[in-house]
Design a protein around this motif. Structure first.
Motif, short mmCIF file in Angstrom:
data_model
loop_
_atom_site.label_atom_id
_atom_site.label_comp_id
_atom_site.label_asym_id
_atom_site.label_seq_id
_atom_site.Cartn_x
_atom_site.Cartn_y
_atom_site.Cartn_z
N LEU A 32 -80.29 -71.09 -57.91
CA LEU A 32 -80.35 -71.82 -56.65
C LEU A 32 -81.43 -72.90 -56.72
CD1 LEU A 32 -80.17 -68.78 -54.20
CD2 LEU A 32 -78.30 -70.32 -54.85
N THR A 33 -81.22 -73.96 -55.96
CA THR A 33 -82.22 -75.02 -55.91
C THR A 33 -83.33 -74.63 -54.94
OG1 THR A 33 -81.16 -76.19 -54.07
CG2 THR A 33 -80.39 -76.74 -56.30
N PRO A 34 -84.50 -75.24 -55.09
CA PRO A 34 -85.58 -74.96 -54.13
C PRO A 34 -85.17 -75.28 -52.69
CG PRO A 34 -86.46 -76.07 -56.06
CD PRO A 34 -84.97 -76.08 -56.20
N ASP A 35 -84.35 -76.33 -52.50
CA ASP A 35 -83.87 -76.65 -51.16
C ASP A 35 -83.06 -75.50 -50.56
OD1 ASP A 35 -85.05 -79.11 -51.38
OD2 ASP A 35 -83.17 -80.22 -51.67
N GLN A 36 -82.18 -74.92 -51.37
CA GLN A 36 -81.35 -73.82 -50.89
C GLN A 36 -82.21 -72.61 -50.53
OE1 GLN A 36 -78.64 -73.48 -54.24
NE2 GLN A 36 -76.98 -74.34 -52.99
N TYR A 40 -82.57 -70.98 -46.85
CA TYR A 40 -82.37 -69.55 -46.61
C TYR A 40 -83.56 -68.96 -45.84
CZ TYR A 40 -82.12 -64.57 -47.09
OH TYR A 40 -82.10 -63.23 -46.80
N ALA A 41 -84.76 -69.32 -46.24
CA ALA A 41 -85.95 -68.79 -45.56
C ALA A 41 -85.94 -69.17 -44.09
CB ALA A 41 -87.21 -69.29 -46.25
N LEU A 42 -85.58 -70.41 -43.78
CA LEU A 42 -85.52 -70.84 -42.38
C LEU A 42 -84.39 -70.14 -41.63
CD1 LEU A 42 -86.21 -74.65 -42.82
CD2 LEU A 42 -87.75 -72.93 -41.83
N VAL A 43 -83.24 -70.01 -42.27
CA VAL A 43 -82.11 -69.31 -41.64
C VAL A 43 -82.48 -67.85 -41.40
CG1 VAL A 43 -79.77 -68.45 -42.08
CG2 VAL A 43 -80.31 -70.86 -42.45
N PHE A 44 -83.13 -67.23 -42.38
CA PHE A 44 -83.53 -65.84 -42.22
C PHE A 44 -84.52 -65.69 -41.07
CE2 PHE A 44 -85.79 -61.90 -43.35
CZ PHE A 44 -84.70 -61.04 -43.39
N PHE A 45 -85.41 -66.66 -40.91
CA PHE A 45 -86.33 -66.65 -39.77
C PHE A 45 -85.55 -66.66 -38.46
CE2 PHE A 45 -88.27 -69.29 -36.46
CZ PHE A 45 -89.34 -68.48 -36.11
N LEU A 105 -85.35 -77.60 -36.18
CA LEU A 105 -85.16 -77.43 -37.63
C LEU A 105 -83.97 -78.28 -38.09
CD1 LEU A 105 -85.51 -73.54 -37.69
CD2 LEU A 105 -87.22 -75.18 -38.47
N PRO A 106 -84.16 -79.57 -38.24
CA PRO A 106 -83.02 -80.44 -38.57
C PRO A 106 -82.34 -80.10 -39.90
CG PRO A 106 -85.09 -81.67 -38.64
CD PRO A 106 -85.41 -80.31 -38.13
N ASN A 107 -83.07 -79.62 -40.88
CA ASN A 107 -82.48 -79.31 -42.18
C ASN A 107 -81.56 -78.10 -42.12
OD1 ASN A 107 -83.94 -81.41 -43.20
ND2 ASN A 107 -85.53 -80.13 -44.09
N VAL A 108 -81.73 -77.27 -41.14
CA VAL A 108 -80.95 -76.04 -41.02
C VAL A 108 -79.74 -76.23 -40.11
CG1 VAL A 108 -81.08 -73.62 -40.30
CG2 VAL A 108 -83.00 -74.67 -41.44
N ALA A 109 -79.78 -77.25 -39.27
CA ALA A 109 -78.76 -77.44 -38.25
C ALA A 109 -77.35 -77.49 -38.83
CB ALA A 109 -79.05 -78.68 -37.44
#
Length: 182
Positions: A32-36, A40-45, A105-109
């Motif tokens: 997985l890439t660091p972005d992914q 995931y960490a933000l989604v898990f939050f 969290l724009p990157n997670v939207a």
């Protein structure tokens, strides 16, 4: 003596589950890439945030109520009824928050919008798994708690590797693995 044994059991289980999770993320960093991983960490939050709302303090309440009652089945039934209503309310709140999340969290939207049903299921199942673990901790069944918790982490570990390595999923494979383990 009983407190020491139960505490030791929970500590050992916590060490095992944290070790497995750490090893998993070290392994997944290869595919997985660091972005992914960051997404995931933000989604898990977000999943954990809504999971806490979903529990509405039932994990602490059942622990307290079980201690003073002989009729734990009545307390459990009441708690499950509250939990069912809270799950519906939490999922509605989650759907309503989909308009706010892009500003916070724009990157997670985009990830959230693409998998809204999956994330709703993750919130419900993860909160359910935490409710079950709270129940076993409250009735002082340390072995059952440990078995369920380690089984959950082992399923997450194996399913994540299978989805990512064997089936070449991206980070979505880890979400499915979390759903399967919960």
């Amino acid at each position: 003596k009983k407190l020491l044994i139960h505490s030791g059991t929970y500590i050992i289980a916590g060490f095992i589950t944290q070790a497995l999770t750490s090893i998993l993320w070290i392994l997944l960093a290869r595919w997985l890439t660091p972005d992914q991983i960051g997404i995931y960490a933000l989604v898990f939050f977000i999943i954990e945030f809504f999971g806490v709302i979903n529990l509405v303090g039932l994990n602490a309440a059942i622990t307290r109520l079980y201690q003073g009652s002989q009729d734990t089945s009545h307390i459990l039934f009441s708690a499950l009824s509250i939990f069912a209503v809270a799950t519906i309310a939490t999922l509605l709140l989650f759907i309503a928050s989909m308009r706010i999340i892009p500003f916070i969290l724009p990157n997670v939207a985009m990830e959230m919008h693409n998998h809204i049903v999956l994330f709703g299921a993750l919130i419900a199942t993860n909160a359910s798994a935490n409710f079950v673990l709270s129940h076993y901790a409250a009735i002082q069944k340390a072995r059952e708690y440990v078995k369920i918790n380690i089984l959950k982490i082992l399923l997450f570990f194996c399913a994540s590797l299978i989805f990512i390595v064997v089936y070449s999923f991206d980070i979505t494979g880890v979400y499915y693995a979390l759903l399967a383990s919960s």
